[in-house]
Motif scaffolding. Structure first.
Motif, PDB file in Angstrom:
ATOM      1  N   ALA A 236       0.834  -1.212   0.000  1.00 16.24           N
ATOM      2  CA  ALA A 236       0.000   0.000   0.000  1.00 16.24           C
ATOM      3  C   ALA A 236       0.866   1.259   0.000  1.00 16.24           C
ATOM      4  O   ALA A 236       0.589   2.226  -0.727  1.00 16.24           O
ATOM      5  N   LEU A 237       1.924   1.263   0.799  1.00  9.81           N
ATOM      6  CA  LEU A 237       2.818   2.422   0.839  1.00  9.81           C
ATOM      7  C   LEU A 237       3.529   2.617  -0.500  1.00  9.81           C
ATOM      8  O   LEU A 237       3.669   3.744  -0.990  1.00  9.81           O
ATOM      9  N   ILE A 238       3.981   1.524  -1.098  1.00 13.82           N
ATOM     10  CA  ILE A 238       4.690   1.622  -2.391  1.00 13.82           C
ATOM     11  C   ILE A 238       3.763   2.157  -3.473  1.00 13.82           C
ATOM     12  O   ILE A 238       4.110   3.074  -4.227  1.00 13.82           O
ATOM     13  N   VAL A 239       2.565   1.596  -3.556  1.00 15.56           N
ATOM     14  CA  VAL A 239       1.610   2.033  -4.574  1.00 15.56           C
ATOM     15  C   VAL A 239       1.213   3.489  -4.360  1.00 15.56           C
ATOM     16  O   VAL A 239       1.147   4.285  -5.299  1.00 15.56           O
ATOM     17  N   ALA A 240       0.956   3.836  -3.091  1.00 15.36           N
ATOM     18  CA  ALA A 240       0.534   5.206  -2.799  1.00 15.36           C
ATOM     19  C   ALA A 240       1.640   6.211  -3.099  1.00 15.36           C
ATOM     20  O   ALA A 240       1.375   7.293  -3.636  1.00 15.36           O
ATOM     21  N   ARG A 241       2.888   5.871  -2.770  1.00 16.92           N
ATOM     22  CA  ARG A 241       3.993   6.773  -3.073  1.00 16.92           C
ATOM     23  C   ARG A 241       4.213   6.921  -4.566  1.00 16.92           C
ATOM     24  O   ARG A 241       4.634   7.972  -5.045  1.00 16.92           O
TER      25      ARG A 241
END
Length: 365
Positions: free
Chosen positions: A113-118
């Motif tokens: 989720a963090l990777i996609v959001a960033r």
């Protein structure tokens, strides 16, 4: 008989307690609190009673997180937060289907989720919103896939609708921040005037410090104006205030230029004050200019005083020629007076004069 020291303790503690700051915070956040309560309650009710979802937790949490109590209540910010949360929910739902639930699955969902959001957005808050929602989905799994995603969509829609139908008062925040900006500018100008009148280099340096510290208050005012204008474009209840907000935006733009010019004048004053000579003429000019700025500040709440501000500033501008005012002064002193001219021009624009007329108001050099 009671010990007087023992009985004095609660009295001293009570005398230090001041409820007014807390009451002001509650007052300033009243509409935001109503927005959150209405949106969260409606979203939860709709998902639970109308759609029959067993635990529509995300329907409520999405509204609370997206609306918040922050200064920036622009609809675009609300939408960005909602999208970030929906990204986290979607990632976690997919991983639940593919890998099930557990500690390593939760860690994986948060990381993805963090990777996609960033990748999607440069804003840290966007990624954090995605990660939090991913944790909630993995920690509270339900049998039917993508039910939480639908709950999140319901919460997002409720937040956007409430932003339009129960808008926050855009003028209250902008007027408060505008008054704070003008007060800070006046404080820096007053210190500069005192430094010039006394030939005090330390005071001139202090004026420069104050001028350099003006950016945060100007930024706060700008954010409030952006938020208010954005809300006024979508809400039928605040559309009538759009003219006032646009007028404030014009004043903010001009005052921002004034702040930049004030830094230039303060730097010159620091340099010139090395000789410790008093410069009463320059001090009087600064006072005259910022008396006009005070009237511009008053026009934020009373547009009828704009003509008075224009008259005062035009009277100063008409004689702002260093060769006329100080023909025998050194070049540095004349340059100091000349550096006040952009301030007057920008304050005239803030008072409603067109840029071309404002420039024409000062003598040609």
């Amino acid at each position: 008989m009671a010990d007087p020291q023992t009985t004095a303790i609660p009295i001293r503690w009570y005398s230090r307690f001041d409820p007014r700051p807390g009451l002001r915070r509650v007052r300033d956040s009243a509409i935001a609190i109503v927005q959150i309560v209405v949106a969260a309650s409606f979203a939860y009710w709709f998902a639970a009673d109308i759609l029959g979802h067993p635990t529509p937790l995300l329907a409520a949490t999405v509204t609370v997180s997206s609306l918040g109590l922050v200064r920036d209540a622009r609809p675009i910010r609300v939408v960005e937060t909602i999208v970030g949360m929906l990204v986290g929910i979607l990632v976690a739902e997919l991983l639940l289907i593919l890998a099930g639930s557990g500690i390593w699955q939760l860690a994986l969902s948060v990381g993805v989720a963090l990777i996609v959001a960033r990748f999607i957005s440069s804003k840290a808050s966007f990624a954090i919103a995605a990660a939090i929602q991913a944790i909630i989905v993995m920690a509270l799994p339900v049998g039917v896939p993508f039910v939480r995603l639908l709950d999140g969509v319901i919460g997002g829609i409720a937040a956007i609708v409430v932003t339009s139908l129960i808008p926050r008062n855009p003028l209250r925040a902008t007027l408060r921040d505008g008054a704070a900006a003008f007060a800070a500018v006046q404080d820096a100008a007053a210190t500069l005037s005192q430094a010039l009148r006394r030939g005090d280099r330390m005071r001139a340096a202090r004026a420069l410090e104050k001028a350099r510290a003006l950016q945060p208050v100007m930024q706060n005012w700008g954010e409030s104006l952006e938020s208010g204008l954005a809300i006024s474009r979508i809400s039928p209840f605040t559309r009538r205030r759009r003219f006032e907000l646009e007028r404030q935006a014009r004043i903010h733009t001009s005052l921002d230029l004034v702040v930049r010019s004030l830094r230039v004048v303060a730097r010159r004053a620091v340099y010139l004050s090395d000789d410790a000579l008093a410069r009463p003429l320059a001090a009087d000019l600064v006072n005259d200019i910022f008396r006009g700025a005070a009237v511009v500040s008053a026009s934020l709440t009373d547009i009828s005083v704009e003509p008075t501000a224009r008259a005062q500033l035009l009277a100063v501008a008409a004689h702002l020629d260093p060769r006329e005012l100080a023909p025998d002064a050194p070049l540095g002193d004349q340059n100091l007076i000349a550096s006040l001219r952009p301030i007057v021009v920008d304050l005239l624009v803030a008072a409603g004069v067109s840029p071309s007329d404002a420039r024409a108001a000062v003598p040609r050099l």
